[in-house]
Motif scaffolding. Structure first.
Motif, mmCIF file in Angstrom:
data_model
loop_
_atom_site.group_PDB
_atom_site.id
_atom_site.type_symbol
_atom_site.label_atom_id
_atom_site.label_comp_id
_atom_site.label_asym_id
_atom_site.label_seq_id
_atom_site.Cartn_x
_atom_site.Cartn_y
_atom_site.Cartn_z
ATOM 1 N N ILE A 246 -19.927 -14.911 3.124
ATOM 2 C CA ILE A 246 -19.689 -15.545 4.296
ATOM 3 C C ILE A 246 -19.436 -16.666 4.085
ATOM 4 O O ILE A 246 -18.771 -18.224 4.519
ATOM 5 N N ILE A 247 -20.775 -17.138 3.188
ATOM 6 C CA ILE A 247 -21.323 -18.773 2.949
ATOM 7 C C ILE A 247 -20.218 -19.223 1.766
ATOM 8 O O ILE A 247 -19.577 -20.405 2.202
ATOM 9 N N LEU A 248 -19.392 -18.349 1.283
ATOM 10 C CA LEU A 248 -18.522 -19.114 0.005
ATOM 11 C C LEU A 248 -17.272 -19.084 0.831
ATOM 12 O O LEU A 248 -17.030 -20.176 0.173
ATOM 13 N N VAL A 249 -16.522 -18.745 1.548
ATOM 14 C CA VAL A 249 -15.699 -18.428 1.944
ATOM 15 C C VAL A 249 -15.581 -19.482 3.159
ATOM 16 O O VAL A 249 -15.118 -20.272 2.882
ATOM 17 N N ASN A 250 -16.990 -19.737 3.496
ATOM 18 C CA ASN A 250 -17.310 -21.093 4.337
ATOM 19 C C ASN A 250 -16.910 -21.939 3.752
ATOM 20 O O ASN A 250 -17.264 -23.518 4.477
ATOM 21 N N LEU A 251 -17.351 -22.625 2.726
ATOM 22 C CA LEU A 251 -17.486 -23.421 1.794
ATOM 23 C C LEU A 251 -15.888 -24.669 1.536
ATOM 24 O O LEU A 251 -15.744 -25.458 1.461
ATOM 25 N N HIS A 252 -15.002 -23.514 1.732
ATOM 26 C CA HIS A 252 -13.846 -23.997 1.475
ATOM 27 C C HIS A 252 -13.327 -25.265 1.798
ATOM 28 O O HIS A 252 -12.509 -26.301 1.282
ATOM 29 N N GLY A 253 -13.913 -25.469 3.129
ATOM 30 C CA GLY A 253 -13.811 -27.022 3.179
ATOM 31 C C GLY A 253 -14.176 -28.263 2.938
ATOM 32 O O GLY A 253 -13.546 -29.139 2.944
ATOM 33 N N MET A 254 -15.005 -27.575 2.109
ATOM 34 C CA MET A 254 -16.030 -28.532 1.608
ATOM 35 C C MET A 254 -15.441 -29.211 0.529
ATOM 36 O O MET A 254 -15.657 -29.462 0.173
ATOM 37 N N LEU A 255 -14.720 -27.967 -0.343
ATOM 38 C CA LEU A 255 -14.429 -28.076 -1.011
ATOM 39 C C LEU A 255 -12.992 -28.527 -1.727
ATOM 40 O O LEU A 255 -12.655 -29.488 -2.267
ATOM 41 N N LYS A 256 -12.645 -28.354 -0.025
ATOM 42 C CA LYS A 256 -10.490 -29.567 -0.132
ATOM 43 C C LYS A 256 -11.025 -30.810 -0.097
ATOM 44 O O LYS A 256 -10.355 -31.263 -0.152
ATOM 45 N N GLN A 257 -12.222 -30.623 -0.013
ATOM 46 C CA GLN A 257 -13.096 -32.856 -0.328
ATOM 47 C C GLN A 257 -12.387 -32.817 -1.466
ATOM 48 O O GLN A 257 -12.262 -34.339 -2.042
#
Lengths: 711, 711
Positions: free
Chosen positions: A438-449
């Motif tokens: 769940i954490i990893l999938v939620n990070l996609h927004g930050m990695l999109k940066q």
């Protein structure tokens, strides 16, 4: 409509009245009217004095005015949705903070309630946040490492970690650092230091959160692969951890990996579907909740814990716990981390809060936000919460499901309360790998940066540098030290940007009073006999020397050379005079002997001297009549700046070139005054309000000179 | 002489041609002529290309051209004087560096010779320097503390310090840190990083040297009182040392104290006399040399060492020693100190060098100076010298005794050589307290700098802050760490200065095109219907938010309120419409029943609505027609700045207020372009080259509007 063009003299007269005694001649009348205006506008923009109570306890201001009919339904739906999202997120972020999952649930309850009372943002969803959690995780793992809790198992002849004692200690550390960061926020808020957040520029925050996201990913790898790498702390610990993980990959627990992959793939697909069907459903499907429920059921049904050695969440105590004082003995070793936490937490919350305040047309009080977050953290810490901020993803859920006020947050806290009291213990069989997923999938927004990089490359290279350096510093030095280093670097860029300014000679746009850099425009004409010089940046200690050099280069007048030539000429002249004197003596002696003879040699010498003097005159007439410095881009003058201007004034003055200053702001004139720039020789008459005025003045005096020589 | 005032349209036309495509439309012709000019001026200001050899070995350039007859005598006298001054200073500063005195003599010999070959400043006296010496002392005492060299004396049953081994180790440490700092300087010079010195602003350097002087004083107290306090290192060590000294005061060696007091008083009196009779003697009396000679004689004659237990200099080996490679194993632990040393040494040398170069009309090449100092230090270190820079007091001696070129320095080195080979050993009986007294008396120049505080308080408070903070940081954190912290602080002040700018509304000076802040001048008039706004500083991330707030306050237009009012009005209108629709339905139903009756109520409602709409109109007409932002003080725009301007443009635009930008520098326009500020709606037509042009544009369009409504 246009005022007739005034002749120089009139303009000058007006300006003399205006510009010379700027401070003294202020009309009280104007002043009061202006300040009254400002006060009025201040009054209308925020509640003052008698509203002090309301501004510290905003709840009592807005709750009685709550438009029940309009907002209640939206807030209810939104509150339940956010509460449902907070359940898996809270447990997952507790993993990040290296404490048992139930403390993540506490952190989604107490602070949210407190923020409801003190907060001024209506839309942000306060609670656990990945970056803060990973920062707490690094503190709690550093101060309560596995190695401190090894117990010897006499039967198996192996030493194992006493996880219960360890986790208790970690919770204490997390609560202590949270308490302290809350106190910092409270203090900053009380001394009205809300402006510190201005040092967190957007590129910095985005680079920082991206760097923190990488930390989050690395910290979750152990759960995803079911391995246990060594714990590292201090700079470069991330790299050591990654190396260790790579080294341990062969020992991966296959069951855990399968669970991770299935959950990650499932979540991604579900989220994509969610995005596609967003318009059809009024409320987004709580995919994470489903993932947690399904995973718990599967884990319980097939007994994954014992069959495949998959690590599960473990005991979740039901109900709430009484408050506990934080362990004060820990404070000395966490002060730096606590400060970093308080700044990051506030920075994220206020930037999100402001974004939505602007969007929905209300105001967020930055100091009150600091106080609200400070109270949330410090009171929360008594109930063993870890530090909170607000999360972008949850805030989006809150808004998209119709949340309009803080009431939604309060309702989500109620949902959490129900879960804590009744449902929490049902999740004991949940594999930790699912939370990591769940954490990893939620990070996609930050990695999109990461896509910021090409965009900033195109728009602003210095800001791109800030982004990249911040990201790298955060990754390399860890989020706490990395933040300090990044802020220092981003301040340094201000120096960089003003340290290498563009220096230009200005010329006149024909038939106007506008002066522009000659290298940028093909129609501007340099005024003969005048050098108009401008730096694109403020003149201060970091570029003062360059200013002098550039002025010498552009104007073609090298002060050192001018002066040394002057000196040499003088020295030669002196020597010549001495020689002359000697020769005169000799001559006298000669004359005594041969009175009638004329000395050809002496004639020759004289001729030579005349040529030399002519030469000197020639080079002097090469020099411009005046240098006009356009100081409009100067924001302030430090002592080095004043000294530089004084030196320019003195050196060129000695070489016979007038130096005039134009377009000075009032604060610049004040600095010049205080810095004893003006004296009997250098009066305020060298200040001109525009470049054109200075040019007219030069041309006028030139004319007068010429007239004087004519008559 | 004056060009006729142009009407708006003509000016605008000219500007359109000029301003819009600034980059594209540059004329190659102008460009080349300008760059040619710059090149030319560059050429004349420093020797290039073929002079590369001369610029790296300046000796070969200037020595063949040495005007023997003019300079030789002055240089000779000056060289001998400086050599005589260097003897006591060298020995004294060796005490500061915690190495035996002879190494101070070496440091006054080798580096001076090397600087003679590579240096470009003709007047500075290179050699030992108090601040550098105390920095080295702190390193060598840290890495070779007394406690490491205790030996047990079996006969006295006491442990004593093995001073010979300890001093050898300290010399190694000093040489290693010197070597490394030399290498740093060399590298910085080779990559042309001479500009780093620009970060050392004058207030910083003066505050720093004052702080360092306090360190020097404290480090000499043990020799003055003949006590041996413990050695402390790290932050706050100065305070611990002072406390320890106070604690040990009762154990003062009275003999040593008497020697100290006599020497200090004697030196002060002699120096005062020297100043009084300066004009009568061609050469200042070498009082320090006399002090050393007299003290040595007295000490030897009365055997102070054994009778009063006064510490003396001890063995001075005669002659020179072969070069030794530095101990590379030490490098890891001294890297920070070495870097600080290299920056400080260079900073002091270049600022003195530049001062005198300007005074005597020549140029000092900052990168060549770095190379020269780097070679002096690194080669000197092979001969066990400690790091050198240049000293103000010796430089003054060199100049006042007639020194005109580097030859004086070389001659002073020859004097040192003679002393080293022959005379040195004569000073073995010299009390160390005398050397300490020489150091203390020499510090008066640095301590006089305390008078900077009232002066800076009067002229520039921020610079005073830099001075005071630098001094305190240097005292508290020691010279190495203190320097780094001070530089960081002094950079921070640039942020401070631009972070709280003055925001003003501008008004027109009647009958001119000049616009000035209304609160500063009583004659300026605000243009009705227009808001002209200026910040005194660059718009960037640290003050962007304040800019928006100030604009809202000064203009009396709160964007949040404007937008929320708009939204509310719209919402109300929608609700009203709904009600109307409902009512219409009801009416229809009613009509079905009572067709003839007229509804008074509905009439009333309609009236109310009309009033509301009028109200809305009224507030709209309260708003100014346009906002003109004067961006002349903007030095650069970062992404936050562009975003801020875009938001202002958008938000006020939505509220029906036009936003125009004026006085943008080219780099600002470029940043706006790259930051996608301009689009189909917001074109470059909103850029105006002066405030007046923008005002004329607004007034013109207003007129046209009115005309349009008239016809």
């Amino acid at each position: 409509m246009e005022s007739p063009r005034l002749r120089y003299s009139v303009r000058r007269q007006v300006l003399n009245e205006l510009s010379v005694d700027t401070v003294a001649e202020k009309s009280e009348e104007v002043k009061t009217s202006v300040s009254a205006k400002i006060k009025e506008s201040l009054k209308c923009s925020r509640p003052k004095a008698k509203n002090c109570f309301f501004s510290t306890l905003p709840l009592f201001y807005w709750l009685p005015r709550y438009p029940f009919r309009e907002n209640a339904l939206g807030d209810l739906v939104s509150g339940i949705s956010v509460g449902i999202v907070q359940l898996p997120q809270g447990m997952a972020y507790a993993l990040l903070a290296a404490v048992p999952p139930v403390f993540g649930l506490y952190s989604s309850f107490y602070p949210v309630l407190i923020y409801f009372i003190f907060g001024t943002s209506r839309h942000i969803s306060v609670g656990t946040y990945a970056v803060m959690s990973v920062m707490i995780g690094s503190v709690s793992e550093r101060l309560a490492p596995d190695s401190d809790f090894m117990i010897w198992n006499a039967t198996t002849n192996e030493s194992t970690v006493d996880t219960v004692t360890r986790d208790m200690q970690r919770v204490k550390v997390a609560a202590a650092v949270t308490f302290m960061s809350g106190i910092f926020q409270l203090l900053l808020g009380l001394v009205q230091f809300g402006f510190v957040v201005t040092y967190l520029s957007e590129p910095l925050v985005r680079g920082y959160t991206t760097g923190a996201a990488i930390h989050v990913i690395v910290s979750q790898l152990k759960y995803t692969f079911g391995i246990s790498p060594d714990r590292y702390s201090g700079p470069l610990s991330l790299i050591y951890t990654v190396l260790d993980v790579c080294y341990l990959l062969p020992t991966t627990n296959v069951g855990t990996l399968v669970v991770s992959i299935v959950t990650i793939v499932g979540l991604i697909i579900a989220k994509e579907l969610n995005t596609c069907f967003m318009r059809k459903f009024p409320i987004p499907i709580p995919v994470e909740l489903f993932a947690v429920i399904i995973a718990t059921l599967v884990s319980w049904r097939f007994d994954l814990k014992t069959k495949y050695e998959i690590e599960v969440v473990g005991q979740i105590p039901s109900g709430l716990q009484p408050p506990v004082l934080p362990e004060f003995s820990l404070f000395a070793s966490i002060i730096g981390d606590a400060f970093a936490l308080s700044v990051v937490g506030y920075g994220i919350a206020i930037s999100l809060g402001r974004t939505f305040a602007l969007k929905y047309g209300y105001k967020v009080d930055s100091n009150q936000e600091l106080i609200a977050l400070g109270l949330s953290n410090s009171i929360g810490a008594l109930f063993q919460c870890f530090a909170i901020s607000c999360s972008m993803s949850r805030t989006m859920v809150q808004i998209s499901t119709g949340g309009k006020t803080q009431v939604a947050g309060a309702l989500s806290a109620v949902v959490m309360l129900i879960i804590l009291l009744k449902i929490g213990e049902l999740f004991e069989e949940l594999p930790k790998a699912v939370l990591a997923a769940i954490i990893l999938v939620n990070l996609h927004g930050m990695l999109k940066q990461f896509t910021d990089i090409p965009q900033l490359w195109r728009t602003n290279k210095v800001d791109m540098l800030v982004w990249v350096v911040t990201m790298i510093l955060t990754v390399v030095l860890n989020p706490d030290l990395g933040l300090a280093a990044s802020i220092a670097f981003s301040m340094l860029t201000v120096i960089f940007r003003t340290q290498l300014p563009k220096y230009s000679l200005l010329g006149q746009v024909p038939d106007t009073d506008i002066y522009r850099p000659v290298e940028d425009y093909n129609q501007v004409k340099e005024i003969p006999g005048l050098v108009i010089f401008r730096s694109s940046a403020t003149l201060y200690y970091a570029n003062a020397e360059m200013y002098v050099d550039a002025l010498a280069e552009r104007s073609g007048m090298d002060i050192a050379k001018l002066l040394s030539r002057k000196k040499k000429l003088e020295a030669k002249r002196l020597r010549k005079e001495k020689k002359e004197a000697k020769k005169a003596k000799k001559e006298a002696k000669k004359r005594e002997k041969q009175v009638e003879e004329t000395s050809e040699e002496s004639d020759h010498e004289e001729k030579f001297e005349i040529t030399m003097e002519e030469n000197a005159h020639e080079t002097d007439s090469d020099l411009p009549k005046a240098i006009i410095l356009d100081l409009s881009p100067v924001n302030f003058l430090d002592t080095v700046g004043v000294k530089t201007l004084r030196n320019i004034q003195k050196d060129y003055g000695e070489a016979g070139v007038q130096v005039l200053l134009s377009c000075c702001q009032n604060c610049v004139v004040e600095s010049l005054e205080k810095g004893d720039f003006f004296n009997e020789k250098v009066t305020k008459a060298i200040l001109f309000s525009t470049v054109h005025d200075a040019v007219l003045y030069c041309q006028k005096t030139e004319d007068e000179d010429m007239e004087a020589t004519h008559f």
